[in-house]
Design an enzyme around this catalytic site. Structure first.
Site, PDB file in Angstrom:
ATOM      1  N   CYS A 143      -4.120   0.966  -2.449  1.00  7.79           N
ATOM      2  CA  CYS A 143      -3.557  -0.278  -1.541  1.00  7.79           C
ATOM      3  C   CYS A 143      -2.626  -1.306  -1.865  1.00  7.79           C
ATOM      4  O   CYS A 143      -2.419  -1.259  -3.358  1.00  7.79           O
ATOM      5  CB  CYS A 143      -5.526  -1.706  -1.761  1.00  7.79           C
TER       6      CYS A 143
ATOM      7  N   CYS B  54     -10.909  -2.971  -4.239  1.00  6.83           N
ATOM      8  CA  CYS B  54      -9.943  -3.879  -5.479  1.00  6.83           C
ATOM      9  C   CYS B  54     -10.809  -5.335  -5.220  1.00  6.83           C
ATOM     10  O   CYS B  54      -9.901  -5.607  -6.404  1.00  6.83           O
ATOM     11  CB  CYS B  54      -8.680  -4.035  -3.901  1.00  6.83           C
TER      12      CYS B  54
ATOM     13  N   CYS C  31     -10.326  -4.894  -0.179  1.00  6.83           N
ATOM     14  CA  CYS C  31     -11.056  -3.828  -0.012  1.00  6.83           C
ATOM     15  C   CYS C  31     -11.810  -4.225  -1.131  1.00  6.83           C
ATOM     16  O   CYS C  31     -11.753  -4.266  -2.046  1.00  6.83           O
ATOM     17  CB  CYS C  31     -11.217  -2.216   0.512  1.00  6.83           C
TER      18      CYS C  31
ATOM     19  N   GLU D 191      -3.207  -4.951  -2.956  1.00  6.37           N
ATOM     20  CA  GLU D 191      -3.296  -5.025  -4.737  1.00  6.37           C
ATOM     21  C   GLU D 191      -3.616  -4.374  -5.850  1.00  6.37           C
ATOM     22  O   GLU D 191      -2.803  -5.162  -6.710  1.00  6.37           O
ATOM     23  CB  GLU D 191      -5.145  -5.796  -3.792  1.00  6.37           C
TER      24      GLU D 191
ATOM     25  N   ASN E 209       0.747  -1.242   0.158  1.00 16.38           N
ATOM     26  CA  ASN E 209      -0.126   0.184   0.195  1.00 16.38           C
ATOM     27  C   ASN E 209       1.460   1.328   0.358  1.00 16.38           C
ATOM     28  O   ASN E 209       2.152   0.982   0.873  1.00 16.38           O
ATOM     29  CB  ASN E 209      -1.130   0.451   1.278  1.00 16.38           C
ATOM     30  N   ILE E 210       0.668   2.278  -0.443  1.00 11.40           N
ATOM     31  CA  ILE E 210       1.298   3.764  -0.886  1.00 11.40           C
ATOM     32  C   ILE E 210       0.706   4.805  -0.177  1.00 11.40           C
ATOM     33  O   ILE E 210      -0.711   5.110  -1.098  1.00 11.40           O
ATOM     34  CB  ILE E 210       1.743   3.602  -2.469  1.00 11.40           C
ATOM     35  N   GLU E 211       0.571   5.412   0.470  1.00  7.89           N
ATOM     36  CA  GLU E 211      -0.807   6.363   1.062  1.00  7.89           C
ATOM     37  C   GLU E 211      -0.347   7.614   0.687  1.00  7.89           C
ATOM     38  O   GLU E 211       1.321   8.104   0.282  1.00  7.89           O
ATOM     39  CB  GLU E 211       0.035   6.175   3.003  1.00  7.89           C
TER      40      GLU E 211
HETATM   41  N1  THU Z   1      -5.230  -1.606   2.504  1.00  4.18           N
HETATM   42  C1  THU Z   1      -4.816  -2.185   1.901  1.00  4.18           C
HETATM   43  O1  THU Z   1      -3.402  -2.436   1.303  1.00  4.18           O
HETATM   44  N2  THU Z   1      -5.457  -3.690   1.654  1.00  4.18           N
HETATM   45  C2  THU Z   1      -6.604  -3.954   1.565  1.00  4.18           C
HETATM   46  O2  THU Z   1      -6.849  -5.009   0.975  1.00  4.18           O
HETATM   47  C3  THU Z   1      -7.315  -3.325   2.717  1.00  4.18           C
HETATM   48  C4  THU Z   1      -6.277  -1.738   3.324  1.00  4.18           C
HETATM   49  C5  THU Z   1      -4.519  -0.494   3.172  1.00  4.18           C
HETATM   50  C6  THU Z   1      -4.972   0.523   2.195  1.00  4.18           C
HETATM   51  C7  THU Z   1      -4.022   1.618   3.221  1.00  4.18           C
HETATM   52  O3  THU Z   1      -3.413   2.208   3.664  1.00  4.18           O
HETATM   53  C8  THU Z   1      -4.054   0.595   4.647  1.00  4.18           C
HETATM   54  O4  THU Z   1      -4.528  -0.750   4.547  1.00  4.18           O
HETATM   55  C9  THU Z   1      -5.277   0.963   5.433  1.00  4.18           C
HETATM   56  O5  THU Z   1      -6.655   1.687   5.845  1.00  4.18           O
END
Ligand code: THU
Length: 129
Positions: free
Chosen positions: A52, A88, A85, A54, A41-43
């Site tokens: 996310c 995704c 999520c 995925e 994941n890259i925020e």
């Molecule tokens: N996140 C994912 O990377 N994949 C998922 O299936 C659920 C959530 C990440 C998004 C965000 O960066 C962090 O989890 C918290 O929500």
């Protein structure tokens, strides 16, 4: 059997960028070519702009010329059996079938395997439009 996916997802999780949620996630995809693509994941400071694990993995796969997902694995060091999520699930469905396996993990490996159809029943498909 999915040990290679688990290793790839963990390696990707270690490279994620999640300074805001502090919730690292890793995903790995086995494509039809047999090659594995992974992502974390890259925020972003503007939170809706993050994405996310995925989604990162799918981007790597498509940019390498692959478009068929055979198997998916997701892992988070903070949550056992994290599932993709909703967004995704839809992105995975673009490149996978309803019978595509999605492996859910804890820190030691796969603890449950569902199908994409389990996770996204009656999902939107352009063929239905
Ligand atoms: N996140 C994912 O990377 N994949 C998922 O299936 C659920 C959530 C990440 C998004 C965000 O960066 C962090 O989890 C918290 O929500």
């Amino acid at each position: 059997m999915s040990d290679d996916l688990f290793a790839a997802a963990n390696a990707a999780m270690a490279k994620c960028y999640a300074p805001y949620s502090k919730f690292p996630v890793g995903a790995a995809i086995r494509s039809a070519s047999g090659k594995i693509y992974s992502g974390g994941n890259i925020e972003n400071a503007s939170s809706p702009e993050g994405w996310c694990a995925e989604t990162s993995a799918i981007a790597h796969m498509v940019m390498d010329g692959q478009s068929q997902i055979l198997e998916v694995l997701v892992v988070s060091e903070k949550q056992s059996k994290i599932t993709p999520c909703g967004g995704c699930r839809q992105r995975l469905a673009e490149f996978a079938g309803s019978d595509t396996k999605v492996h859910l993990c804890d820190a030691n490996g796969v603890v449950e395997t569902l199908t994409l159809g389990d996770l996204l029943p009656a999902g939107f498909d352009r063929d239905d439009a």
